[in-house]
Design a protein around this motif. Structure first.
Motif, mmCIF file in Angstrom:
data_model
loop_
_atom_site.group_PDB
_atom_site.id
_atom_site.type_symbol
_atom_site.label_atom_id
_atom_site.label_comp_id
_atom_site.label_asym_id
_atom_site.label_seq_id
_atom_site.Cartn_x
_atom_site.Cartn_y
_atom_site.Cartn_z
ATOM 1 N N SER A 122 0.826 -1.202 0.000
ATOM 2 C CA SER A 122 0.000 0.000 0.000
ATOM 3 C C SER A 122 0.862 1.255 0.000
ATOM 4 C CB SER A 122 -0.926 -0.007 1.218
ATOM 5 O OG SER A 122 -1.683 1.179 1.288
ATOM 6 N N ARG A 123 1.935 1.244 0.762
ATOM 7 C CA ARG A 123 2.822 2.408 0.797
ATOM 8 C C ARG A 123 3.472 2.629 -0.558
ATOM 9 N NH1 ARG A 123 5.793 5.904 3.681
ATOM 10 N NH2 ARG A 123 7.984 6.179 3.154
ATOM 11 N N ARG A 124 3.961 1.564 -1.179
ATOM 12 C CA ARG A 124 4.582 1.712 -2.502
ATOM 13 C C ARG A 124 3.576 2.233 -3.521
ATOM 14 N NH1 ARG A 124 7.145 -3.302 -1.185
ATOM 15 N NH2 ARG A 124 5.545 -4.395 -2.389
ATOM 16 N N ARG A 125 2.353 1.704 -3.475
ATOM 17 C CA ARG A 125 1.323 2.137 -4.415
ATOM 18 C C ARG A 125 0.967 3.614 -4.213
ATOM 19 N NH1 ARG A 125 -1.656 -2.023 -3.909
ATOM 20 N NH2 ARG A 125 -2.925 -1.257 -2.193
ATOM 21 N N THR A 126 0.897 4.036 -2.942
ATOM 22 C CA THR A 126 0.569 5.431 -2.652
ATOM 23 C C THR A 126 1.667 6.366 -3.136
ATOM 24 O OG1 THR A 126 -0.738 4.792 -0.713
ATOM 25 C CG2 THR A 126 0.056 7.057 -0.794
ATOM 26 N N LEU A 127 2.923 6.006 -2.873
ATOM 27 C CA LEU A 127 4.033 6.838 -3.325
ATOM 28 C C LEU A 127 4.078 6.922 -4.844
ATOM 29 C CD1 LEU A 127 6.856 5.671 -0.866
ATOM 30 C CD2 LEU A 127 5.567 7.816 -0.810
ATOM 31 N N GLU A 128 3.807 5.798 -5.513
ATOM 32 C CA GLU A 128 3.799 5.803 -6.975
ATOM 33 C C GLU A 128 2.647 6.644 -7.511
ATOM 34 O OE1 GLU A 128 5.002 4.859 -10.884
ATOM 35 O OE2 GLU A 128 6.000 4.858 -8.928
ATOM 36 N N HIS A 129 1.486 6.552 -6.865
ATOM 37 C CA HIS A 129 0.333 7.357 -7.275
ATOM 38 C C HIS A 129 0.658 8.839 -7.161
ATOM 39 C CE1 HIS A 129 -4.306 7.749 -7.321
ATOM 40 N NE2 HIS A 129 -3.779 8.900 -7.666
ATOM 41 N N ALA A 130 1.272 9.226 -6.042
ATOM 42 C CA ALA A 130 1.629 10.637 -5.863
ATOM 43 C C ALA A 130 2.623 11.088 -6.936
ATOM 44 C CB ALA A 130 2.209 10.860 -4.470
ATOM 45 N N ARG A 131 3.591 10.231 -7.237
ATOM 46 C CA ARG A 131 4.586 10.588 -8.256
ATOM 47 C C ARG A 131 3.944 10.734 -9.631
ATOM 48 N NH1 ARG A 131 8.125 8.460 -11.969
ATOM 49 N NH2 ARG A 131 7.107 6.423 -11.874
ATOM 50 N N ARG A 134 1.906 13.959 -9.921
ATOM 51 C CA ARG A 134 2.738 15.150 -10.124
ATOM 52 C C ARG A 134 3.282 15.207 -11.547
ATOM 53 N NH1 ARG A 134 4.344 13.790 -4.777
ATOM 54 N NH2 ARG A 134 6.138 12.654 -5.570
ATOM 55 N N LEU A 135 3.542 14.023 -12.138
ATOM 56 C CA LEU A 135 4.025 14.007 -13.514
ATOM 57 C C LEU A 135 2.915 14.343 -14.505
ATOM 58 C CD1 LEU A 135 6.327 10.834 -13.513
ATOM 59 C CD2 LEU A 135 7.042 13.233 -13.619
ATOM 60 N N ALA A 136 1.705 13.833 -14.256
ATOM 61 C CA ALA A 136 0.605 14.024 -15.204
ATOM 62 C C ALA A 136 -0.023 15.405 -15.099
ATOM 63 C CB ALA A 136 -0.470 12.952 -14.978
ATOM 64 N N GLY A 137 0.032 16.013 -13.930
ATOM 65 C CA GLY A 137 -0.616 17.304 -13.734
ATOM 66 C C GLY A 137 0.380 18.442 -13.689
ATOM 67 N N ARG A 138 -0.151 19.605 -13.391
ATOM 68 C CA ARG A 138 0.693 20.797 -13.242
ATOM 69 C C ARG A 138 0.465 21.371 -11.851
ATOM 70 N NH1 ARG A 138 -2.788 25.098 -13.947
ATOM 71 N NH2 ARG A 138 -4.775 24.568 -14.961
ATOM 72 N N HIS A 139 1.530 21.818 -11.271
ATOM 73 C CA HIS A 139 1.422 22.377 -9.924
ATOM 74 C C HIS A 139 0.841 23.784 -9.990
ATOM 75 C CE1 HIS A 139 2.902 24.376 -6.199
ATOM 76 N NE2 HIS A 139 2.486 23.239 -5.683
ATOM 77 N N HIS A 140 -0.198 24.000 -9.206
ATOM 78 C CA HIS A 140 -0.842 25.314 -9.134
ATOM 79 C C HIS A 140 -0.311 25.998 -7.881
ATOM 80 C CE1 HIS A 140 -3.765 28.485 -9.085
ATOM 81 N NE2 HIS A 140 -4.412 28.001 -10.132
ATOM 82 N N PRO A 141 0.562 27.008 -8.025
ATOM 83 C CA PRO A 141 1.205 27.591 -6.838
ATOM 84 C C PRO A 141 0.224 28.271 -5.893
ATOM 85 C CG PRO A 141 1.698 28.874 -8.819
ATOM 86 C CD PRO A 141 1.028 27.631 -9.271
ATOM 87 N N ASP A 142 -0.829 28.888 -6.435
ATOM 88 C CA ASP A 142 -1.785 29.579 -5.568
ATOM 89 C C ASP A 142 -2.590 28.603 -4.719
ATOM 90 O OD1 ASP A 142 -0.952 31.998 -6.594
ATOM 91 O OD2 ASP A 142 -2.498 32.035 -8.161
ATOM 92 N N ASP A 144 -1.463 25.419 -4.126
ATOM 93 C CA ASP A 144 -0.530 24.409 -3.591
ATOM 94 C C ASP A 144 -1.099 23.006 -3.818
ATOM 95 O OD1 ASP A 144 1.716 23.377 -2.440
ATOM 96 O OD2 ASP A 144 0.979 23.562 -0.382
ATOM 97 N N ALA A 145 -1.505 22.770 -5.060
ATOM 98 C CA ALA A 145 -2.102 21.493 -5.428
ATOM 99 C C ALA A 145 -1.704 21.165 -6.858
ATOM 100 C CB ALA A 145 -3.621 21.548 -5.301
ATOM 101 N N VAL A 146 -1.846 19.889 -7.195
ATOM 102 C CA VAL A 146 -1.608 19.434 -8.561
ATOM 103 C C VAL A 146 -2.936 19.389 -9.289
ATOM 104 C CG1 VAL A 146 -0.914 17.461 -9.971
ATOM 105 C CG2 VAL A 146 0.454 18.116 -7.986
ATOM 106 N N VAL A 147 -3.006 20.035 -10.447
ATOM 107 C CA VAL A 147 -4.235 20.104 -11.223
ATOM 108 C C VAL A 147 -4.115 19.203 -12.439
ATOM 109 C CG1 VAL A 147 -5.796 21.590 -12.536
ATOM 110 C CG2 VAL A 147 -4.693 22.462 -10.460
ATOM 111 N N LEU A 148 -5.054 18.271 -12.558
ATOM 112 C CA LEU A 148 -5.106 17.389 -13.722
ATOM 113 C C LEU A 148 -6.004 18.001 -14.774
ATOM 114 C CD1 LEU A 148 -5.534 13.932 -11.933
ATOM 115 C CD2 LEU A 148 -3.414 14.968 -12.766
ATOM 116 N N ASP A 149 -5.549 17.992 -16.006
ATOM 117 C CA ASP A 149 -6.289 18.636 -17.096
ATOM 118 C C ASP A 149 -7.327 17.675 -17.659
ATOM 119 O OD1 ASP A 149 -6.972 20.633 -18.852
ATOM 120 O OD2 ASP A 149 -5.446 20.078 -20.334
ATOM 121 N N VAL A 150 -8.318 17.308 -16.820
ATOM 122 C CA VAL A 150 -9.396 16.414 -17.231
ATOM 123 C C VAL A 150 -10.714 16.966 -16.696
ATOM 124 C CG1 VAL A 150 -7.960 14.338 -17.331
ATOM 125 C CG2 VAL A 150 -9.055 14.975 -15.191
#
Length: 313
Positions: A122-131, A134-142, A144-150
């Motif tokens: 579960s820990r490995r899956r969670t870390l991979e999901h987070a990674r 972050r790769l698929a989305g863009r960080h929104h600085p205002d 402080d979240a990752v935004v997926l373009d869907v």
């Protein structure tokens, strides 16, 4: 009777009786923090009771030291067990008892192994999901979240290095700014409270002990109560009405995100009800259950330890 038998029966009693009682105490989320503590105490005490029971029996069979237990009226069960282990009741009984003990030990080891591997997976899956988020989305600085373009609505948090809050374009479009702030506060409350650790542990126990309601129902109830805790944290910053409107907006979307689906009706009732302190008897009952669940096995273990210490002198 014996300490081991008492702990064994206690574990089964909690596993059978606790789910119904605890669910009645936690259904409306009157005191979610205390209710979570009660669920966790019941789970932990059951696992502890069974683990200590197995350890006591194995130690007794291995060492044949019935005299370690000083209270004579408690020695009957273990005395017969001792006699069977040394062959006084015949080799078939001795062989069967040793085989049963070996099977119980193997079962305990397998459960512990499955739990450990489940938690690591579960820990490995969670870390991979987070990674990947972050790769698929863009960080929104205002935000402080990752935004997926869907367009599919998504609003959730993922524990990782660093922790990540994931939002979709569909959620950003559907929510007004103050509602979005409430959703972000809800997700940050999950991360700040390390709720992911509790979810991982309870779901891991439910996966390795799927036939026991204490762990399966308990995992679902803890998850629901954690959502209420996060609602409360967001409501303290943005007001319950804002959190409620954000929740209703998300739940009204064609494919609502999981955060809006989990235990929707109790959460809506809590947020829409007038602000009143939790009923004292609900808090008292949940606190009593949590303390009782911990105190009984701990007291039994301490009693056994004192007996061993006294007789060893």
């Amino acid at each position: 009777m014996s300490v081991a038998l008492c702990l064994l029966l206690y574990g089964f009693a909690v596993a059978v009786l606790a789910p119904r009682l605890l669910r009645r105490l936690s259904i409306e989320g009157t005191a979610p923090r205390i209710a979570i503590a009660a669920w966790l105490a019941a789970m932990a005490s059951t696992v502890l009771a069974w683990t200590v029971t197995l350890a006591i029996l194995l130690i007794d069979i291995a060492t044949h030291q019935i005299s370690l237990f000083p209270v004579r009226f408690m020695d009957g069960c273990l005395l017969h067990l001792h006699d069977a282990a040394v062959g006084d009741y015949g080799h078939p009984v001795q062989t069967g008892l040793l085989a049963l003990s070996g099977f119980a030990t193997l079962a305990g080891i397998l459960v512990a192994y499955r739990l450990a591997t489940t938690l690591l997976r579960s820990r490995r899956r969670t870390l991979e999901h987070a990674r990947m988020a972050r790769l698929a989305g863009r960080h929104h600085p205002d935000l402080d979240a990752v935004v997926l373009d869907v367009d599919h609505p998504a609003a959730y948090c993922v524990a990782g290095k660093p922790h990540t809050i994931v939002l979709s374009r569909g959620v950003l479009t559907a929510l007004e700014d103050h509602h979005l702030d409430a959703v972000l506060a809800h997700e940050r409350a999950h991360l700040d409270g390390r709720h992911h650790l509790l979810l991982t542990l309870t779901r891991g126990l439910a996966s390795v002990l799927p036939r026991l309601d204490l762990f399966t129902v308990g995992a679902a109830e803890v998850a629901r109560l954690l959502e209420m805790l996060a609602d409360d944290a967001a409501a303290r910053k943005h007001g319950p009405d804002t959190v409620l409107q954000a929740l209703l907006t998300l739940s009204a979307l064609p494919s609502p995100p999981a955060t809006a689906q989990a235990a929707l009706l109790p959460r809506v009732r809590r947020l829409s009800a007038p602000t009143t302190p939790p009923r004292w008897y609900a808090r008292a009952m949940a606190t009593a259950v949590a303390l009782l669940a911990v105190s009984i096995p701990v007291a039994a273990i301490i009693t056994a330890g004192i007996g061993i210490r006294v007789c060893a002198v």
